[in-house]
Scaffold this motif. Sequence first.
Motif, PDB file in Angstrom:
ATOM      1  N   VAL A  19      34.664  15.306   3.996  1.00  0.00           N
ATOM      2  CA  VAL A  19      34.244  13.954   3.644  1.00  0.00           C
ATOM      3  C   VAL A  19      34.892  12.988   4.626  1.00  0.00           C
ATOM      4  O   VAL A  19      36.059  13.151   4.973  1.00  0.00           O
ATOM      5  CB  VAL A  19      34.679  13.610   2.201  1.00  0.00           C
ATOM      6  CG1 VAL A  19      34.211  12.215   1.815  1.00  0.00           C
ATOM      7  CG2 VAL A  19      34.146  14.652   1.220  1.00  0.00           C
ATOM      8  N   VAL A  77      33.111  13.405  -5.834  1.00  0.00           N
ATOM      9  CA  VAL A  77      33.956  13.155  -4.671  1.00  0.00           C
ATOM     10  C   VAL A  77      34.787  11.892  -4.914  1.00  0.00           C
ATOM     11  O   VAL A  77      35.995  11.857  -4.665  1.00  0.00           O
ATOM     12  CB  VAL A  77      33.072  13.015  -3.400  1.00  0.00           C
ATOM     13  CG1 VAL A  77      33.863  12.447  -2.236  1.00  0.00           C
ATOM     14  CG2 VAL A  77      32.473  14.372  -3.035  1.00  0.00           C
ATOM     15  N   ILE A 100      29.322  13.083   4.316  1.00  0.00           N
ATOM     16  CA  ILE A 100      29.710  14.380   3.773  1.00  0.00           C
ATOM     17  C   ILE A 100      29.107  15.486   4.637  1.00  0.00           C
ATOM     18  O   ILE A 100      27.887  15.533   4.817  1.00  0.00           O
ATOM     19  CB  ILE A 100      29.272  14.532   2.300  1.00  0.00           C
ATOM     20  CG1 ILE A 100      29.993  13.481   1.459  1.00  0.00           C
ATOM     21  CG2 ILE A 100      29.580  15.950   1.796  1.00  0.00           C
ATOM     22  CD1 ILE A 100      29.704  13.539  -0.019  1.00  0.00           C
TER      23      ILE A 100
END
Lengths: 86, 468
Positions: free
Chosen positions: A77, A20, A58
Amino acid sequence: MAKSFSFNGDGINFQSGDSVAAALIRSGYRALRRTRFAGQERSIFCGIGQCFDCLVIIDGKANQRACLVPAKQGMQVEFQEGAGKA
Amino acid sequence: MSARSSGDSLDSAASVNGVAIIGAGPAGLSALHQLLTSSQSLKIEMIDSQVRIGGQYWRHQEGSEFPAIDFDPRKNSAQSHEITWHLASTVWQIEKLEGGFRIHLASNVGDVTSSVEVEKIIIATGASERTLPFKNWTAPGVMSAGALQSLAKEYQVIPGKRICIVGSGVFAMPVAKSIKETAKKMGTEVEVTIIEAQSMTRWWRNSLAFLLNPSKIFEACGFLIFMKVNGVKRISKRMVRGVKIEAGGIVGLNVARVRSDLRPERGVEFLPGDLVATSFGFIPDMTLASILGLERRELSGDVVVVVNANQRTSIDGIWAAGEITGIGGHELAITEGAIAARDLLQRRSPLLKWRRVRQRLFTRGLTKIYPVSNRWVESLDDADIVCRCEEVTAGEIKESAHQLGADSARTAKLFTRAGMGLCQGRICQRNVKEIIDFVRSDGKSASDPNRETVRPIGGVVTLGGLSD
Ligand SMILES: Cc1cc2nc3c(=O)[nH]c(=O)nc-3n(C[C@H](O)[C@H](O)[C@H](O)COP(=O)(O)OP(=O)(O)OC[C@H]3O[C@@H](n4cnc5c(N)ncnc54)[C@H](O)[C@@H]3O)c2cc1C
Ligand code: FES
C-alpha cells in the motif's frame, strides 16, 4: 505470526476482517493521500466507501478506497500523491 | 387485491421469475425475511455494496454473531428458495426490459462487472450521513460520526484519546456508546464529548410521538444513563466553527453558541481534542432512484422516493423501503421492508401499516427537534472548502450565485465543479444547494426534487470494467 502488509515500506500488522484503513489507523497513521490541487493531506472521512477521500495505491493500482479494500498478507500500500500517476 | 384472510400461504406470486433486493440493511433483510416465508419457491438476488450484510444499523465485526438473529438469513434460509448473494457489488445501472429489469453490478475491488435479470425489484439503498463543512474539516483526524462508529464497532479501533462529536441529532449517542464499549473491552481510556447544536429541552416537543412509541422512552433513558455512568460529556447549543491544528496534528476545536436555526452568535470557545467526528443527520441515497427515474418529492428538506401504502414506487414492479422513502431509523425500515415484500407476495399487512404510522410519527417528530436550517451557512468563511473532491470553497460557490446566476446545486456545479468529483456530490450536493438558497437574495430555489439528485451512474466503474 501476525499478518502484515506494507505502507510506504513500513510493516503494518492487521487483524482478520480489517480494511486497509482500519489497520493503518490502528497503527497510528492518519494521512493517506495528498490532494491534486491544494496538496492537502486527507484520511478517511465517511469510512464506508462513499466519499472517496481515503484513496491509496494498492499493489500499483491508484485510487483504491482504503476503507473498503480488505487488508491482505503481503499487500503493498502506498500514500497517493494527487491523482496517483507517476 | 382479492379478498383473502391474512397470513395465507396461497401466494399468487407463483409466476415471479426472480426478485432482486438491492441493499441488505434492515429494510432489505426484513423484506428477504418475508419473502422466505412464501410457499412458492423464489429466485432471489441479494445485492449490497458492502462486504458484510447488515447495512448501516447492523454493522458488525467479521466472524461475530449477526446482531439481529431474527433477520439473519443464514439462520432462516428455507431450502425451497434459491438465494444468490452479490456482496461487495454496487448496482450502477438498471435497464428496463420487457416484463422485467436487467441490473448491472460492479465489484468494489478491481474492474469486474456482471448483470442479473429479474422481474421485480425492492430497492432499500438507505441513507448516507449528513455533514456540514467548517474550517479544516478536510484534515486527517476529522471524520463523519459514522466512520468513527464503524472503526469502533466493526474494527475495534479507537482513533483518538480525546474525541469530540459535533453536530446535531440523536446519532451522536450510539456512537459515543460504541466508543466507550470498545475502549472498555480493549482496556484503554478515552474521553468523549458530544457538542449538540440544539437544546435538550426540545424533546418535550415530541412527547405525543414518545407516548405512541413507549420503547423509545426506554431507549432514550438508556442512552442518558449510559452517558452519565461512563462520563460522556454533553455540551448543548454550540456548533463547530473550525478545527485547530498545530504541528503534531489536531489540538482541538472552536465552537460558537448558536440559536435553534443554527445562526452563530459572536465569539468562540476552545475545546481541546485530538479527533473530531461530525454528524448532522442523514440524507436518503437517491442514486438508484434517480437512475431509474422513480418519482421523488421533498420531505423535511430531503428528497425521497414517492411510495404508495404498499411501498410501491411510480414504476410497476419496483418497491422501495427504508431510509430512501424518508429518514426514519432502523425500526421503520424493518416495517417498510416487510410491507413491500408482503405486497409483492400479494399479502396484506394491516398491523404493520399501523406500526408504520406510529413509527413515522416518531421520526418526523425528531426532525422537528433537530432541524438543520440553512442559517449554518453564516458560520462558513469564504476560504472553507465545501466540495472535498474538487476542492471548491464556499467563496467560489457564493460567487457563482452572485455573479454568474447559479440558482441550484446543479447550475453551481457547472460553474464551480462542486459535486463533480468521485463522490458524485454525495457529500456536498445538499450543502451547495443550501449555500445557493441562502445567498440568493430572492430566497427562492430553482431546485427540483426530480432533477437535483440525478447522477450519471450509481457507482464508479473504470472504462476497462465497462467494456467487458
Ligand atoms: C453511517 C451511518 C451510521 C448509522 N448508524 C445508525 C445507528 O447506529 N443506529 C440507528 O438507529 N441508525 C443508524 N443509521 C441510520 C440508518 O440509516 C438506519 O437506522 C437503518 O440502517 C436504515 O436501514 P435501511 O435498510 O433503510 O438502509 P441501510 O442500513 O443504509 O442499508 C442500505 C444498504 O444498501 C446498500 N446500497 C446502497 N446503494 C447501493 C447500490 N447502488 N448497490 C448495492 N448496494 C447498495 C448499502 O451498502 C447498504 O448496506 C446510520 C446511518 C448511517 C449512514
Ligand atoms: S472514507 Fe469515504 S470512501 Fe473511504
